[in-house]
Write a protein that holds these residues in place. Structure first.
Motif, PDB file in Angstrom:
ATOM      1  N   THR A  12       0.813  -1.215   0.000  1.00 40.24           N
ATOM      2  CA  THR A  12       0.000   0.000   0.000  1.00 40.24           C
ATOM      3  C   THR A  12       0.847   1.264   0.000  1.00 40.24           C
ATOM      4  O   THR A  12       0.357   2.336   0.321  1.00 40.24           O
ATOM      5  N   VAL A  13       2.110   1.154  -0.370  1.00 42.88           N
ATOM      6  CA  VAL A  13       3.007   2.314  -0.345  1.00 42.88           C
ATOM      7  C   VAL A  13       3.274   2.772  -1.770  1.00 42.88           C
ATOM      8  O   VAL A  13       3.461   1.958  -2.674  1.00 42.88           O
ATOM      9  N   THR A  14       3.283   4.092  -1.978  1.00 40.66           N
ATOM     10  CA  THR A  14       3.607   4.612  -3.303  1.00 40.66           C
ATOM     11  C   THR A  14       5.067   4.340  -3.609  1.00 40.66           C
ATOM     12  O   THR A  14       5.896   4.252  -2.712  1.00 40.66           O
ATOM     13  N   GLY A  15       5.381   4.188  -4.866  1.00 45.47           N
ATOM     14  CA  GLY A  15       6.735   3.806  -5.269  1.00 45.47           C
ATOM     15  C   GLY A  15       7.664   4.979  -5.443  1.00 45.47           C
ATOM     16  O   GLY A  15       7.659   5.627  -6.470  1.00 45.47           O
ATOM     17  N   SER A  16       8.442   5.285  -4.451  1.00 44.35           N
ATOM     18  CA  SER A  16       9.396   6.382  -4.587  1.00 44.35           C
ATOM     19  C   SER A  16      10.623   6.154  -3.715  1.00 44.35           C
ATOM     20  O   SER A  16      10.901   6.901  -2.803  1.00 44.35           O
ATOM     21  N   LYS A  17      11.328   5.078  -3.996  1.00 41.28           N
ATOM     22  CA  LYS A  17      12.589   4.802  -3.310  1.00 41.28           C
ATOM     23  C   LYS A  17      13.723   5.008  -4.290  1.00 41.28           C
ATOM     24  O   LYS A  17      13.608   4.677  -5.463  1.00 41.28           O
ATOM     25  N   ASP A  30      13.764   6.879   1.086  1.00 34.69           N
ATOM     26  CA  ASP A  30      12.389   6.392   0.952  1.00 34.69           C
ATOM     27  C   ASP A  30      11.444   7.551   1.205  1.00 34.69           C
ATOM     28  O   ASP A  30      11.334   8.037   2.326  1.00 34.69           O
ATOM     29  N   CYS A  31      10.770   7.994   0.163  1.00 30.48           N
ATOM     30  CA  CYS A  31       9.835   9.119   0.285  1.00 30.48           C
ATOM     31  C   CYS A  31       8.411   8.665  -0.005  1.00 30.48           C
ATOM     32  O   CYS A  31       7.563   9.472  -0.372  1.00 30.48           O
ATOM     33  N   GLY A  32       8.140   7.379   0.117  1.00 26.66           N
ATOM     34  CA  GLY A  32       6.816   6.856  -0.189  1.00 26.66           C
ATOM     35  C   GLY A  32       5.783   7.226   0.870  1.00 26.66           C
ATOM     36  O   GLY A  32       6.110   7.515   2.016  1.00 26.66           O
ATOM     37  N   LEU A  33       4.535   7.215   0.452  1.00 23.91           N
ATOM     38  CA  LEU A  33       3.414   7.467   1.345  1.00 23.91           C
ATOM     39  C   LEU A  33       2.508   6.254   1.358  1.00 23.91           C
ATOM     40  O   LEU A  33       2.389   5.545   0.360  1.00 23.91           O
ATOM     41  N   PHE A  34       1.860   6.011   2.490  1.00 25.22           N
ATOM     42  CA  PHE A  34       0.879   4.948   2.563  1.00 25.22           C
ATOM     43  C   PHE A  34      -0.390   5.404   1.867  1.00 25.22           C
ATOM     44  O   PHE A  34      -0.783   6.561   1.953  1.00 25.22           O
ATOM     45  N   GLN A  35      -1.046   4.488   1.168  1.00 23.28           N
ATOM     46  CA  GLN A  35      -2.307   4.794   0.500  1.00 23.28           C
ATOM     47  C   GLN A  35      -3.256   3.634   0.701  1.00 23.28           C
ATOM     48  O   GLN A  35      -2.871   2.588   1.201  1.00 23.28           O
ATOM     49  N   GLY A  36      -4.492   3.827   0.341  1.00 21.35           N
ATOM     50  CA  GLY A  36      -5.485   2.751   0.479  1.00 21.35           C
ATOM     51  C   GLY A  36      -6.405   3.020   1.649  1.00 21.35           C
ATOM     52  O   GLY A  36      -6.965   4.097   1.784  1.00 21.35           O
ATOM     53  N   ARG A  41      -3.415   5.075   5.606  1.00 19.36           N
ATOM     54  CA  ARG A  41      -3.096   6.485   5.328  1.00 19.36           C
ATOM     55  C   ARG A  41      -2.719   7.246   6.598  1.00 19.36           C
ATOM     56  O   ARG A  41      -1.939   8.180   6.558  1.00 19.36           O
ATOM     57  N   LEU A  42      -3.259   6.849   7.741  1.00 21.89           N
ATOM     58  CA  LEU A  42      -2.944   7.519   8.994  1.00 21.89           C
ATOM     59  C   LEU A  42      -1.510   7.301   9.421  1.00 21.89           C
ATOM     60  O   LEU A  42      -1.008   7.994  10.293  1.00 21.89           O
ATOM     61  N   CYS A  43      -0.795   6.358   8.798  1.00 19.81           N
ATOM     62  CA  CYS A  43       0.608   6.111   9.100  1.00 19.81           C
ATOM     63  C   CYS A  43       1.527   7.176   8.498  1.00 19.81           C
ATOM     64  O   CYS A  43       2.702   7.232   8.818  1.00 19.81           O
ATOM     65  N   ASN A  44       0.996   8.007   7.571  1.00 20.21           N
ATOM     66  CA  ASN A  44       1.823   9.018   6.901  1.00 20.21           C
ATOM     67  C   ASN A  44       2.333  10.072   7.835  1.00 20.21           C
ATOM     68  O   ASN A  44       1.922  10.599   8.671  1.00 20.21           O
TER      69      ASN A  44
END
Length: 44
Positions: A12-17, A30-36, A41-44
């Motif tokens: 559930t993490v966006t791809g930005s490593k 690692d600049c990814g964000l949780f999604q879904g 998402r509250l983990c961001n």
């Protein structure tokens, strides 16, 4: 000499490593964000 490698993400993490290699040093950024789901998402 510097080398930059783009790496994806999984789940559930966006791809930005990115892996930055300079001489014998390695830095993983690692600049990814949780999604879904909201709980993810509250983990961001």
């Amino acid at each position: 000499m510097a080398e930059l490698t783009f790496l994806g993400a999984t789940g559930t993490v966006t791809g930005s490593k990115c892996l930055l290699e300079i001489d014998q040093h390695k830095i993983l950024v690692d600049c990814g964000l949780f999604q879904g789901k909201k709980e993810n998402r509250l983990c961001n």
